[in-house]
Design an enzyme around this catalytic site. Structure first.
Site, PDB file in Angstrom:
ATOM      1  N   HIS A  19      18.188  31.170 -13.922  1.00 24.74           N
ATOM      2  CA  HIS A  19      17.459  30.868 -12.685  1.00 24.74           C
ATOM      3  C   HIS A  19      16.704  32.092 -12.167  1.00 24.74           C
ATOM      4  CE1 HIS A  19      21.287  32.300 -11.018  1.00 24.74           C
ATOM      5  NE2 HIS A  19      20.652  32.526  -9.887  1.00 24.74           N
ATOM      6  N   CYS A  50      10.820   0.370  -3.198  1.00 24.64           N
ATOM      7  CA  CYS A  50      11.756  -0.372  -2.342  1.00 24.64           C
ATOM      8  C   CYS A  50      11.132  -1.634  -1.769  1.00 24.64           C
ATOM      9  CB  CYS A  50      12.240   0.533  -1.206  1.00 24.64           C
ATOM     10  SG  CYS A  50      10.907   1.072  -0.113  1.00 24.64           S
TER      11      CYS A  50
END
Length: 182
Positions: free
Chosen positions: A72, A157
Site C-alpha cells: 500500500h 434499485c
C-alpha cells in the site's frame, strides 16, 4: 514515460464497468494497477481485471507478496493518478475520515500529497444526496480529489435519479485532462 494509474474499485453494482475502464486505459497506453475492496469482488472478479490490466490485483492490505515491499505504500509512490471508480458511499466515508482498514483506503492514505486523485461516485440517489455523503465529498475535494459527478439515470434499485456512475468515456476524458495538466 508510461503513466501509471491505480484504479481502485469499491463495492457498487457499477463495479462491472471497471472492466471497460481498465481495457480503455490499457488501449491508451497506460500502466494500470487495480485495487479492489472485498465488496467489489462480489460484483466483478479480480481475475477479470487482472487479465485486462496485465497486472496483479491487490485485495488485502495485510497480504505482502514480496518481503521487500509494503504494497500500500509502494503502490502510492508508483502511481501518477489514483482513480476510485466506482466510489461507494462507504468508501467515500472511509476516505474522507482517514480510515485505512482495507487496501484501497490504506493506499489512498499513503499517497504522496502531490499524487493526483479522481473519485467517481456511484450509489442510490438518496445515499448520494445525503448530507453526510455531500459533506464527505466536499472534504475530499478540499484535500485535492477531483470529483466526477454521477449521472441521473434509472438505477439498479429501480429508482430514477442522480447516482449512476459517470459514463466510462466521461471518466476517460477527465483522466486525460488531469494527467495532461501542466
Amino acid at each position: 514515460m508510461t503513466k501509471r494509474i491505480t484504479l481502485a474499485v469499491s463495492g457498487s453494482i457499477s463495479a462491472y464497468k471497471s472492466a471497460d475502464l481498465t481495457s480503455q486505459l490499457k488501449k491508451r497506453g497506460y500502466n494500470v494497477t487495480i485495487i479492489m475492496t472485498k465488496a467489489a469482488t462480489s460484483f466483478i472478479t479480480p481475475l477479470t481485471l487482472q487479465v485486462l490490466s496485465k497486472n496483479p490485483v491487490y485485495l488485502d492490505v495485510m497480504e505482502e507478496k514480496v518481503a521487500t515491499r509494503i504494497e500500500h505504500i509502494d503502490l502510492g509512490k508508483e502511481t501518477d493518478l489514483f482513480v476510485v471508480a466506482p466510489a461507494s458511499a462507504n468508501t467515500i466515508a472511509h476516505l474522507a475520515n482517514g480510515f485505512a482498514d482495507n487496501m484501497l483506503t490504506a493506499t489512498a492514505l499513503a499517497l504522496p500529497s502531490t499524487t493526483k486523485k479522481l473519485l467517481a461516485p456511484a450509489m442510490n440517489t438518496k445515499m448520494y444526496e445525503h448530507p453526510l455523503t455531500q459533506k464527505n465529498l466536499t472534504s475530499l475535494e478540499e484535500i485535492g480529489y477531483d470529483i466526477i459527478q454521477p449521472k441521473s439515470a434509472l438505477l439498479a434499485c429501480g429508482d430514477i435519479g442522480r447516482g449512476a456512475l459517470a459514463d466510462v468515456d466521461d471518466i476517460l476524458i477527465k483522466i486525460e485532462e488531469i494527467l495532461h495538466e501542466p
